[in-house]
Scaffold this active site. Sequence first.
Site, PDB file in Angstrom:
ATOM      1  N   ASP A  24       0.882  -1.154   0.000  1.00 39.98           N
ATOM      2  CA  ASP A  24       0.000   0.000   0.000  1.00 39.98           C
ATOM      3  C   ASP A  24       0.928   1.214   0.000  1.00 39.98           C
ATOM      4  OD1 ASP A  24      -2.243   1.691   0.466  1.00 39.98           O
ATOM      5  OD2 ASP A  24      -1.655   1.765   2.575  1.00 39.98           O
ATOM      6  N   ASP A  81      -1.704  -0.545   5.782  1.00 34.47           N
ATOM      7  CA  ASP A  81      -2.088  -0.037   7.094  1.00 34.47           C
ATOM      8  C   ASP A  81      -3.537   0.406   7.171  1.00 34.47           C
ATOM      9  OD1 ASP A  81      -1.826   2.204   5.477  1.00 34.47           O
ATOM     10  OD2 ASP A  81      -1.356   3.488   7.186  1.00 34.47           O
TER      11      ASP A  81
END
Lengths: 729, 30
Positions: free
Chosen positions: A438, A622
């Site tokens: 990510d 996250d």
Amino acid sequence: MGSSIDFSHYLKQAGPDLLHLDLAIEGISCAGCMAKIERSLSEIPQVTSARVNLTDRRLALEWKAGVVDPSLFVDRLAELGYKAYPFEIAGAEAVEVERSRALLRRLGVAAFAAMNVMMLSVPVWSGNGSDMLPEQRDFFHWLSALIVLPAAAYSAQPFFSSAYAALRARGVNMDVPISVGIALALGMSLFETASHADHAYFDAAIMLIAFLLAGRYLDQNMRRRTRAFAGNLAALKAETATKYVNEDEIRTVPVAAIRPGDIVLLRPGERSAVDGNVISGRSEIDQSLITGETLPHIAVAGSAIYAGTLVRSGALRVRVSAASEGTLLSEIQRLLENAVQSRSRYLRLAERTSRLYAPVVHVTALLTMIGWLVAGATVHDSIITAIAVLIITCPCALGLAIPAVQTVASGALFSSGVLLNTGDAIERLAEVDYVLFDKTGTLTLPELDVANAASVSPEIFEMAGRLALSSRHPVAAAVARAARAKAPLSGIEEEPGQGVFGEVDGVKVRLGRPSWCGAEEAARAIMASDPEASVVALRHGDTCQVFAVRQRLRPDATNIIAALGRMGLAVEVISGDREPAVRAAARALGITQWRAEVTPVDKIARIDELSRQGRKVLMVGDGLNDAPALAAAHASISPVTATHVSQAVADAVFLGDQLAPVATAVRISRTALRLMRQNLWLAVFYNVLAVPVAIAGLVTPLIAAAAMSGSSLLVMLNALRARQIRRHV
Amino acid sequence: MEVLVFLVPLAITLGALGLVAFLWSLRNGQ
């Protein structure tokens, strides 16, 4: 309006007029600290007990209810130089602690029994066939039985119950051959003792139980420790919410004490710890932790707020809703459930081994018996030989092979900043060959930073930093952090929605919106070259400076991406952020594969696509939008700043600003898996040597005992090699 | 060999003492 920390949620009644509080403590490193804390707190007259647990970095306090306020303890600890945070032992952790205690108790009983029986066995081994009278030998055997039978009945229960559960579910696990082996060994020994035979295997049986329990305890202890660290982590983040009670009272309470329907206040610069809907107020909000998008949105009455949202400009009043009500959250929840179900089909190495192992051992024993019967031996002798085969093949080393490596490897991982969430994480991390990153908060740091710091003169930067300390706006906070400002200027006022202003040495200064500081030109130039950045301007008399504030890549990201490539892992960026931002980050890191504006569903789809191609995907992310992908991937890692949901489903959590722990985790796991396989082969090798001897009917209790402890020792020593990995990283 | 009559129970008692000490320390939260 007053605001104070409320401990009542954490207090427990320990007895009549006795209160109990658990504190997680930061900074304990040695036994000296432990003694210092315990002594100092015991000096408070009302305190009846203060106990520090060094491995878990926790303090358990009990005191007489009434006079003392719990914040006194926290203050006293602060004087000693330790930060303390109240916390609550999660239900899951309490269960793990209880299990690990029970195992330790059983291990203690088995180990003591084994030692005593060994003492009785040595004279039998050395005296057999020479100067020992048969009556004495029988007496020693009966004594052994007296010790072993009750000890085994107590300490081998975990194996029996687990084997029973497996059989009832029509399956076989490692505990089935273990239980059969133990039961038969004890039964046979009892029969042989009663019929005055030469050999009894009480010593082998109890030693087997002790070794296996040691393996089980290591395994359980690792699980308990990861839970404890996770619990401390949550407490050290000290997440509190400002609860709105009524017009005159607001209270700072731990997040755990907030219930749906409560109203909380979110002030500028604060990160929401709850989900809910805005009742009143208007603010820019940064939802990068939820959607991955870095550009701010506007929240007004009725907008949904998710935990992790950063409030940037105005204060909001939010009514807390139950976690699953929001549309985004329920979508994520649904995806998560599917993903978790599909993952539970993963078979651990230990399970795969035992599936193969149990039938092989039992068939070998059966064939041995039939073989001896055919060869003309008596029924009694054939059965005895078959049982000896079962005893000698009992997976003593096999039971230790994997937990011993896991324990050592998880220790090595912890010291390099990686905490494991699940027991089989090591195996899965070792197998990955494709990494999906990510962007926001994972490749970049979660905190904002000043991008053009190098082009700003130090005096101006310092002044901007000190001025920024008077503002709670996250962009201003980033300037203060980047300038390493410590001392706020005096006489500074805030103009709501614009910025802060004041006077320094007779010169008027302002820090805030470029339009308010007359710096629109410069701001527009920066926005044009860097559309991701937020800008803040400083006006000092006639001089003017614009700061570009944006998320920065983790300092070692480029190196680590390159290192992952060298380790044979393909790397791809998959982000919910807009295309230009993702492209820029990917280019800076030298990553050719990237995807932007990806929804949670698409992330899972990409993982499925890769796994169909036979790739084993490691997801590093996250945000809330990453949570389903984290659960769906073969293995997953989250930074410690991630949302709760993401952290809970990730296999591991890494600490700090660096990306290095991701590469380290894969490297240590690979070495650990190699050691586990080696250990399994060692165990097989031992069986290859021992089984022919057993089939030939030559095994005496002495050989059984020596072989068992020898192979267990070998496996344990091999596991210790996992500690050396750290040095090569 | 009669000495065994004393030695064996003595050894077992010592072992049991060790076990009791271990369980006691476990119960007291160490």
